[in-house]
Design a protein around this motif. Sequence first.
Motif, PDB file in Angstrom:
ATOM      1  N   THR A 306       0.829  -1.076  -0.046  1.00 15.86           N
ATOM      2  CA  THR A 306      -0.026  -0.008   0.077  1.00 15.86           C
ATOM      3  C   THR A 306       0.807   1.458   0.065  1.00 15.86           C
ATOM      4  O   THR A 306       0.485   2.284  -0.655  1.00 15.86           O
ATOM      5  CB  THR A 306      -0.829   0.128   1.213  1.00 15.86           C
ATOM      6  OG1 THR A 306      -1.628  -1.233   1.106  1.00 15.86           O
ATOM      7  CG2 THR A 306      -1.845   1.160   1.171  1.00 15.86           C
ATOM      8  N   VAL A 307       2.118   1.152   0.801  1.00 19.87           N
ATOM      9  CA  VAL A 307       2.802   2.052   0.815  1.00 19.87           C
ATOM     10  C   VAL A 307       3.470   2.803  -0.377  1.00 19.87           C
ATOM     11  O   VAL A 307       3.713   3.923  -1.095  1.00 19.87           O
ATOM     12  CB  VAL A 307       3.938   2.184   1.886  1.00 19.87           C
ATOM     13  CG1 VAL A 307       5.150   3.184   1.704  1.00 19.87           C
ATOM     14  CG2 VAL A 307       3.386   2.303   3.208  1.00 19.87           C
ATOM     15  N   LEU A 308       3.999   1.375  -1.302  1.00 21.90           N
ATOM     16  CA  LEU A 308       4.319   1.873  -2.516  1.00 21.90           C
ATOM     17  C   LEU A 308       3.539   1.853  -3.864  1.00 21.90           C
ATOM     18  O   LEU A 308       3.826   2.278  -4.886  1.00 21.90           O
ATOM     19  CB  LEU A 308       5.242   0.468  -2.965  1.00 21.90           C
ATOM     20  CG  LEU A 308       6.224  -0.056  -1.879  1.00 21.90           C
ATOM     21  CD1 LEU A 308       6.959  -1.400  -2.321  1.00 21.90           C
ATOM     22  CD2 LEU A 308       7.570   1.303  -2.162  1.00 21.90           C
ATOM     23  N   THR A 309       2.165   2.261  -3.568  1.00 15.19           N
ATOM     24  CA  THR A 309       1.224   2.406  -4.363  1.00 15.19           C
ATOM     25  C   THR A 309       1.570   3.567  -5.298  1.00 15.19           C
ATOM     26  O   THR A 309       2.080   4.504  -4.693  1.00 15.19           O
ATOM     27  CB  THR A 309      -0.323   2.462  -3.963  1.00 15.19           C
ATOM     28  OG1 THR A 309      -0.601   1.357  -3.379  1.00 15.19           O
ATOM     29  CG2 THR A 309      -1.184   2.709  -5.078  1.00 15.19           C
ATOM     30  N   LEU A 333      10.806  11.252  -2.549  1.00 18.82           N
ATOM     31  CA  LEU A 333      10.123   9.788  -2.879  1.00 18.82           C
ATOM     32  C   LEU A 333      10.621   8.594  -1.696  1.00 18.82           C
ATOM     33  O   LEU A 333       9.536   8.150  -0.952  1.00 18.82           O
ATOM     34  CB  LEU A 333      10.684   9.130  -4.290  1.00 18.82           C
ATOM     35  CG  LEU A 333       9.824   7.861  -4.501  1.00 18.82           C
ATOM     36  CD1 LEU A 333       8.286   7.909  -4.318  1.00 18.82           C
ATOM     37  CD2 LEU A 333      10.264   7.439  -6.090  1.00 18.82           C
ATOM     38  N   ALA A 334      11.922   8.421  -1.541  1.00 23.92           N
ATOM     39  CA  ALA A 334      12.163   7.634  -0.575  1.00 23.92           C
ATOM     40  C   ALA A 334      11.549   7.844   0.756  1.00 23.92           C
ATOM     41  O   ALA A 334      11.347   7.151   1.473  1.00 23.92           O
ATOM     42  CB  ALA A 334      13.731   7.158  -0.495  1.00 23.92           C
ATOM     43  N   ARG A 340       5.397   7.260   5.441  1.00 25.00           N
ATOM     44  CA  ARG A 340       4.141   6.566   5.394  1.00 25.00           C
ATOM     45  C   ARG A 340       4.022   5.099   5.939  1.00 25.00           C
ATOM     46  O   ARG A 340       3.055   4.592   6.287  1.00 25.00           O
ATOM     47  CB  ARG A 340       3.401   6.361   4.101  1.00 25.00           C
ATOM     48  CG  ARG A 340       3.178   7.924   3.752  1.00 25.00           C
ATOM     49  CD  ARG A 340       2.169   8.064   2.262  1.00 25.00           C
ATOM     50  NE  ARG A 340       2.890   7.494   1.239  1.00 25.00           N
ATOM     51  CZ  ARG A 340       2.381   6.497   0.257  1.00 25.00           C
ATOM     52  NH1 ARG A 340       1.301   5.947   0.598  1.00 25.00           N
ATOM     53  NH2 ARG A 340       3.105   6.423  -0.741  1.00 25.00           N
ATOM     54  N   GLY A 341       5.408   4.596   5.742  1.00 28.70           N
ATOM     55  CA  GLY A 341       5.403   2.931   6.077  1.00 28.70           C
ATOM     56  C   GLY A 341       5.740   2.834   7.390  1.00 28.70           C
ATOM     57  O   GLY A 341       5.464   1.789   8.213  1.00 28.70           O
ATOM     58  N   GLN A 344       7.626  -0.455  10.347  1.00 31.48           N
ATOM     59  CA  GLN A 344       7.489  -1.721   9.769  1.00 31.48           C
ATOM     60  C   GLN A 344       8.389  -1.481   8.346  1.00 31.48           C
ATOM     61  O   GLN A 344       8.745  -2.513   7.853  1.00 31.48           O
ATOM     62  CB  GLN A 344       6.042  -1.993   9.453  1.00 31.48           C
ATOM     63  CG  GLN A 344       5.191  -2.552  10.719  1.00 31.48           C
ATOM     64  CD  GLN A 344       3.745  -2.765  10.432  1.00 31.48           C
ATOM     65  OE1 GLN A 344       3.199  -2.112   9.669  1.00 31.48           O
ATOM     66  NE2 GLN A 344       3.361  -3.903  11.157  1.00 31.48           N
ATOM     67  N   PHE A 345       8.273  -0.155   7.684  1.00 30.92           N
ATOM     68  CA  PHE A 345       8.976  -0.216   6.353  1.00 30.92           C
ATOM     69  C   PHE A 345      10.367  -0.137   6.750  1.00 30.92           C
ATOM     70  O   PHE A 345      11.145  -0.754   5.903  1.00 30.92           O
ATOM     71  CB  PHE A 345       8.461   1.330   5.627  1.00 30.92           C
ATOM     72  CG  PHE A 345       8.834   1.407   4.276  1.00 30.92           C
ATOM     73  CD1 PHE A 345       7.839   0.839   3.131  1.00 30.92           C
ATOM     74  CD2 PHE A 345       9.970   1.933   4.054  1.00 30.92           C
ATOM     75  CE1 PHE A 345       8.557   1.271   2.099  1.00 30.92           C
ATOM     76  CE2 PHE A 345      10.489   2.306   2.631  1.00 30.92           C
ATOM     77  CZ  PHE A 345       9.825   1.552   1.812  1.00 30.92           C
ATOM     78  N   ASP A 346      10.704   0.546   7.711  1.00 27.59           N
ATOM     79  CA  ASP A 346      12.163   0.548   8.138  1.00 27.59           C
ATOM     80  C   ASP A 346      12.633  -0.823   8.524  1.00 27.59           C
ATOM     81  O   ASP A 346      13.707  -1.090   8.038  1.00 27.59           O
ATOM     82  CB  ASP A 346      12.529   1.426   9.208  1.00 27.59           C
ATOM     83  CG  ASP A 346      13.868   1.583   9.508  1.00 27.59           C
ATOM     84  OD1 ASP A 346      14.625   2.379   8.589  1.00 27.59           O
ATOM     85  OD2 ASP A 346      14.302   1.699  10.411  1.00 27.59           O
ATOM     86  N   GLU A 347      11.780  -1.700   9.068  1.00 24.89           N
ATOM     87  CA  GLU A 347      12.228  -2.910   9.304  1.00 24.89           C
ATOM     88  C   GLU A 347      12.536  -3.883   8.432  1.00 24.89           C
ATOM     89  O   GLU A 347      13.343  -4.525   8.055  1.00 24.89           O
ATOM     90  CB  GLU A 347      11.175  -3.848  10.278  1.00 24.89           C
ATOM     91  CG  GLU A 347      11.053  -2.982  11.833  1.00 24.89           C
ATOM     92  CD  GLU A 347       9.885  -3.835  12.534  1.00 24.89           C
ATOM     93  OE1 GLU A 347      10.172  -3.771  13.762  1.00 24.89           O
ATOM     94  OE2 GLU A 347       9.162  -4.165  12.003  1.00 24.89           O
ATOM     95  N   ALA A 348      11.611  -3.512   7.164  1.00 24.19           N
ATOM     96  CA  ALA A 348      11.870  -4.323   5.834  1.00 24.19           C
ATOM     97  C   ALA A 348      13.029  -4.130   5.325  1.00 24.19           C
ATOM     98  O   ALA A 348      13.627  -4.897   4.562  1.00 24.19           O
ATOM     99  CB  ALA A 348      10.699  -3.876   4.787  1.00 24.19           C
ATOM    100  N   LEU A 349      13.519  -2.705   5.471  1.00 24.95           N
ATOM    101  CA  LEU A 349      14.984  -2.314   4.799  1.00 24.95           C
ATOM    102  C   LEU A 349      16.020  -3.144   5.594  1.00 24.95           C
ATOM    103  O   LEU A 349      17.120  -3.275   5.040  1.00 24.95           O
ATOM    104  CB  LEU A 349      15.178  -0.696   4.834  1.00 24.95           C
ATOM    105  CG  LEU A 349      13.966  -0.261   4.001  1.00 24.95           C
ATOM    106  CD1 LEU A 349      14.289   1.264   4.150  1.00 24.95           C
ATOM    107  CD2 LEU A 349      13.951  -0.490   2.580  1.00 24.95           C
TER     108      LEU A 349
END
Length: 446
Positions: A306-309, A333-334, A340-341, A344-349
């Motif tokens: 959803t964040v990457l939409t 953009l990044a 927005r993430g 959880q978005f930072d954990e994915a990285l």
Amino acid sequence: MPLRSRHPRTLLAFAALLDSSIDRIAELTADARQSDPEEVHWLANVWDNNTSSLFAAATAPTRWARGCRSRAALRWMADFGAERRAWVAERTAAAGFPVEHFLLPAERGIQHIRDHRGAIDNFMGDLTPEHADDLAAEYDLAAAEVESLRLEAYGAGAVRGTLGLRLPRRYPDDGRARRPFGRLSVQVGTVTAARFDSTDTRGAAIGFTDGELRLRFGRGGLLGGRGASRWLEDDCWHLSPTGRRYTAAHPPEDDPPVVRLRSDGNPVPSGEARTTAGVLHRVMLAIRCTRFHSGAGRIPVHRLATVLTGAGNRILDAGARRGAARDRAFRVLADDWRRRGGVQFDEALRDLFSADPTPAPVPARLRLVSYQTSDPGSDRSAALSLHLAQPPAPEAPWVLRSLDLKTPGPLHLTLDDFHRTAVPDLTPGRLAFGPHLTATGAPEPR
């Protein structure tokens, strides 16, 4: 006369593929009761080797160069089998930028793999009654042993399955075999019958009824369904009667290429475009990892998607700028993705996930059972994984939860376990679900 877009149509098609992938992943993961981890993995895997190419095409110095780079990248992307080619053609046409006319012809799929001697030791393809007869003639099915079972729900109610068998040979080997048996993996696209008892797994019989596979094992085990295929791994298969005939009809010079060289030299973006490409790439790899047991239930795929939409169009907009303005646009953009993430978005990285995927005693739907025995000849240990769809709160969307057990005890299940909603009975090292499924073992540490 309409104005010409500042982006060539091939680049628009390339970006549309990214947006289509992200939108589809978000759709597939909105409700864990209807998810399809295999398709999510397939879509995310496309962008392992194509993310950098999209950024490189979007930041090429001229419109002509952007068109050339994206055209070459799309040709290479589509040249990974008939399924990938059809997907590229269908999705770009749906977006209004068809590219099929310049894609390479579809290569025939790889059906075998050769070892270092050039001998065929892996064979794959559809499983038919004729192939079942060949297996029964060349392997001792009565002495076969089940090594693994995987049943996975996808969509609203379908189940796919894979059964792994150890098959002692009937035919003589050349004395150089690594082991006295072959390994057969039978995949079923739509499972219509399944019974499994891990204490009853010796002996197998492969048959067909009304065109459907009926693979029986033990005294009461069964895997049946439509769309059956097989993967046979045997370093002496080329010495079997079937292997000799197949080898004679398929000389090495007729093999399709295994490694495809890029015609565009695989250009990479520079500056902040390269950094932002790395962010997107890392998130796609994290999404891909949900196919593996360690990622299931821990990675918030729907939130990430959803964040990457709209990422494709935003990449093109940033790439159309020049100099410092371009770097600033990619940095924004990044940063927006990270904002927005959230955590959880930072954990994915960083491949670190704090979410607890352990099932809870609330209503659930079974989505996956994966079981394997230990192999004394390798470092493979016995293991059992179960995935359940559950709501984290009464009115919340259902998400995936997982339980991993090492040194599993007896496992009993039927296909009916995938078609019921029940509250799992959980105690340390044991899970019971409905009237049939029971699983025991030592919990795998998180």
